[in-house]
Write a protein that holds these residues in place. Structure first.
Motif, PDB file in Angstrom:
ATOM      1  N   UNK A   1       0.871  -1.178   0.000  1.00  4.26           N
ATOM      2  CA  UNK A   1       0.000   0.000   0.000  1.00  4.26           C
ATOM      3  C   UNK A   1       0.909   1.231   0.000  1.00  4.26           C
ATOM      4  N   UNK A   2       0.712   2.109  -0.967  1.00  2.68           N
ATOM      5  CA  UNK A   2       1.544   3.298  -1.103  1.00  2.68           C
ATOM      6  C   UNK A   2       0.649   4.523  -0.891  1.00  2.68           C
ATOM      7  N   UNK A   3       1.084   5.453  -0.039  1.00  2.59           N
ATOM      8  CA  UNK A   3       0.295   6.659   0.195  1.00  2.59           C
ATOM      9  C   UNK A   3       1.131   7.909  -0.047  1.00  2.59           C
ATOM     10  N   UNK A   4       0.617   8.774  -0.917  1.00  2.78           N
ATOM     11  CA  UNK A   4       1.227  10.084  -1.149  1.00  2.78           C
ATOM     12  C   UNK A   4       0.520  11.070  -0.221  1.00  2.78           C
ATOM     13  N   UNK A   5       1.281  11.733   0.663  1.00  2.87           N
ATOM     14  CA  UNK A   5       0.678  12.643   1.644  1.00  2.87           C
ATOM     15  C   UNK A   5       0.667  14.076   1.131  1.00  2.87           C
ATOM     16  N   UNK A   6      -0.433  14.749   1.422  1.00  7.68           N
ATOM     17  CA  UNK A   6      -0.564  16.180   1.104  1.00  7.68           C
ATOM     18  C   UNK A   6      -0.315  16.509  -0.369  1.00  7.68           C
ATOM     19  N   UNK A   7      -1.054  15.801  -1.197  1.00  7.93           N
ATOM     20  CA  UNK A   7      -0.985  16.067  -2.634  1.00  7.93           C
ATOM     21  C   UNK A   7      -1.837  17.300  -2.941  1.00  7.93           C
ATOM     22  N   UNK A   8      -1.345  18.171  -3.803  1.00  7.08           N
ATOM     23  CA  UNK A   8      -2.165  19.307  -4.249  1.00  7.08           C
ATOM     24  C   UNK A   8      -3.378  18.775  -4.981  1.00  7.08           C
ATOM     25  N   UNK A   9      -4.562  19.063  -4.485  1.00  7.07           N
ATOM     26  CA  UNK A   9      -5.782  18.511  -5.067  1.00  7.07           C
ATOM     27  C   UNK A   9      -6.321  19.450  -6.128  1.00  7.07           C
TER      28      UNK A   9
END
Lengths: 417, 417
Positions: free
Chosen positions: A267-275
């Protein structure tokens, strides 16, 4: 005369003795009045040996040469099977992919069958040949180079021949005696299914139940090929194994047909991506280019213009995925504060065409997991499947609990229908 | 651009490491400005394994299936060699027999090459390919089935490609460093020949010096292919190995070039045969039909309308020859009182084109054997060869004596010229 396709996997032709046993089955079907097309894999272990040599020779190999090398194992089995049948006075000959010819795309290592002209085999059947033995897994590209169909490709060869020759049945002989409600190594309550719908088999195959190559199930569904999976070590009878068939050929089944799992997930999570619009494409474009097989995708609720994006992929692609994301960040394609990889997860899924007409399956599933204190990390659903990502250490527990809660140990068990 | 053919035998490609070593040689020839056609055998031991499986499956096998099975070893090596060259940045690709295509007769197991169209390879060379790697030993029949050329057939593949592509040289890399005056295991005085005439090589090859397949020498002679035999384990230089060439390219050689032997011979004698016209045909017809390779033939002086007829054949064909003779006797084709088989004999031969212009070689040979008390059982001669059948226990002694008497340990030794 009716045509029958019989496919024997690597363990079913691992030795000369096993080839003889398989040939006896073929002989019986000839005696039953069939003209038989036999598809053979390489003797167990041979393809791995060849693949090992290629990898050792050339880590980033030319896939055309890879195909030329690894296809040779099937040629050996095809010739030996033809000789064995001849010894039993069954008129037989072997055919390599290019001799049929099995025409494929030029996507070496993962080619797709485009056409199987029937003229050459038909002429020999008309001449009195009773069995055509075909080297599975292989074909030729439009450029006349040898291609292979990917691991498990002989299943697809078998189904494609069954479709091309309008076979009454396509029997896949393997080292298990059919498709089970779940892996019998995880719970002894696992039950062999007499029948399973194409759609269910597709979900199970792509979820890692390695009984059939996914592509072979797709082809069988499209062309209405009656596909039977059965053990080459048991005595044959009409109800042996599992029949993969159209939904309407199944009289009775449970709402949930099976519980599948896949151990090697990350499981890979990108944190605080510009939405912002286009962010999904900016993330998953580079991942696709890097050859990462992204499976589940979850986007958290956006707060203040930023979001977390989570996806799952096979555990051995974590490094590749990380590089792709760091590359995209460096080139300004995406912005995020951190990338967190959780490599201790597994996927567990329930599959069943009954879910189309039944509500409440998801609720039952989540309750069963909660009762065992299994935390769900990611959820995805399709029309006939619900998958969850959980900590790998709870995987077997979850499979057992779901097998119990949906009553899979007996036909007619589980949710009321 | 000049074309070069390089052939690597089974021991020269037995492991991935040896394939790399062979590929380095190929790379050097590319750097020298050649376009190279590489012919490869199967990795040492592979063909024997495949032949073993076929024999175990089917003692009287369909030769078409035999060919389909045993040809697969060369396909593996061809792909691995192409990959190895690519790793060294040498543009290369593999070709199986049917892809060239190498067109042969339909005599499965012992097919002859009939044509090698050059268009496919020429097109790729024009495109920048530097090395075509060809799976040796194989071709396709007029019916499109895979054929093989018999043991040692990759030599013939190499020479045929050299002829078809007008190659400047055909280098046969093997596990010996050339052709010797005799087997170095029998006498340490054996000397490597720098050059040998096609005719001599032909006699030596057919006498059991297993350096080259006889057919390859015939082809090289007919098409004037410069044929070099050299070791794949030594460093290359221009004088390495032995050049097999036209007689007039040899400046100096001894009158006798070599002493050959064949251990596995048998001598068969039919006693008291009715000596009438047609008797030879009545004997050797049935032997040929039974597949007996008759070598030497001697008919004793006829006494009183009866004669003894003696012939030699490989020791493993004695049973077959005996059955053929008993069959012919039973059907009234021939009459004799007894058939005596002597399976304790060997053949020793001296070979040399110098014998054409030199008399006295036979006398020298017989004297040398007499001096060692070796009894001669049968004698045959050709223009450049004298062979004798002797008791097998004297074979090594006879080879040593003849090697000495003709002064083969040094160039210019032996009979005065």
């Amino acid at each position: 005369m009716s045509r029958l396709v019989m496919k024997f996997g690597g363990t079913s032709v691992a030795t000369l003795d096993r080839i003889r046993r398989a040939a006896k089955r073929v002989g019986r079907e000839v005696a039953n009045g069939h003209e038989v097309i036999v598809i053979v894999s390489a003797m167990a272990g041979k393809t791995n040996e060849l693949v090992g040599w290629v990898n050792e020779t050339s880590p980033f190999y030319d896939a055309r040469e890879y195909d030329a090398v690894v296809s040779s194992g099937e040629n050996v089995t095809a010739g030996l099977m033809a000789l064995t049948l001849q010894e039993m006075d069954v008129p037989a000959r072997s055919w390599q992919g290019w001799q049929v010819p099995v025409q494929t795309t030029g996507a070496h290592g993962a080619a797709r069958i485009e056409a199987i002209p029937t003229a050459n085999l038909d002429a020999r059947f008309a001449d009195g040949m009773k069995v055509a033995v075909i080297a599975g897994f292989q074909g030729i590209s439009p450029e006349g180079r040898i291609t292979t169909l990917g691991r498990g490709g002989s299943d697809t060869t078998a189904v494609a021949f069954a479709a091309a020759f309008d076979a009454v049945r396509c029997d896949i002989y393997t080292d298990v005696d059919g498709v089970y409600t779940t892996d019998p190594r995880i719970t002894s309550k696992a039950r062999k299914l007499d029948r399973i719908a194409f759609e269910e088999m597709l979900e199970l195959a792509s979820l890692g139940a390695k009984v059939l190559q996914t592509r072979s199930v797709e082809l069988a569904m499209r062309y209405g090929v009656k596909l039977r999976v059965l053990s080459s070590f048991d005595e044959y009878d009409e109800t042996a194994g599992t029949l993969v068939c159209q939904e309407d050929e199944i009289v009775e089944n449970n709402v949930v047909s099976g519980v599948a799992y896949s151990r090697d997930e990350a499981k890979m999570t990108l944190l605080n991506v510009d939405d912002k619009p286009g962010i999904a494409a900016a993330i998953f474009g580079p991942l696709a280019e890097a050859g990462v097989n992204v499976d589940m995708i979850v986007q958290n609720i956006s707060e203040g213009g930023q979001t977390d994006m989570t996806f799952s992929c096979p555990i051995d692609q974590v490094k590749r995925a990380t590089q792709a994301m760091e590359g995209a960040k460096a080139s300004g394609g995406i912005a995020y504060t951190d990338l967190v990889a959780d490599t201790e997860v597994a996927k567990v899924s329930v599959v069943g065409i009954g879910m189309r007409s039944h509500t409440g399956v998801a609720a039952h599933m989540f309750k069963a997991l909660r009762d065992e204190n299994v935390n769900i990390k990611v959820i995805t659903t399709s029309e006939i499947k619900i998958s969850v990502l959980i900590d790998r250490k709870y995987m077997e527990l979850a499979v057992q609990a779901l097998h119990d809660t949906f009553g899979l140990e007996k036909l007619g068990g589980g949710l009321e229908s």
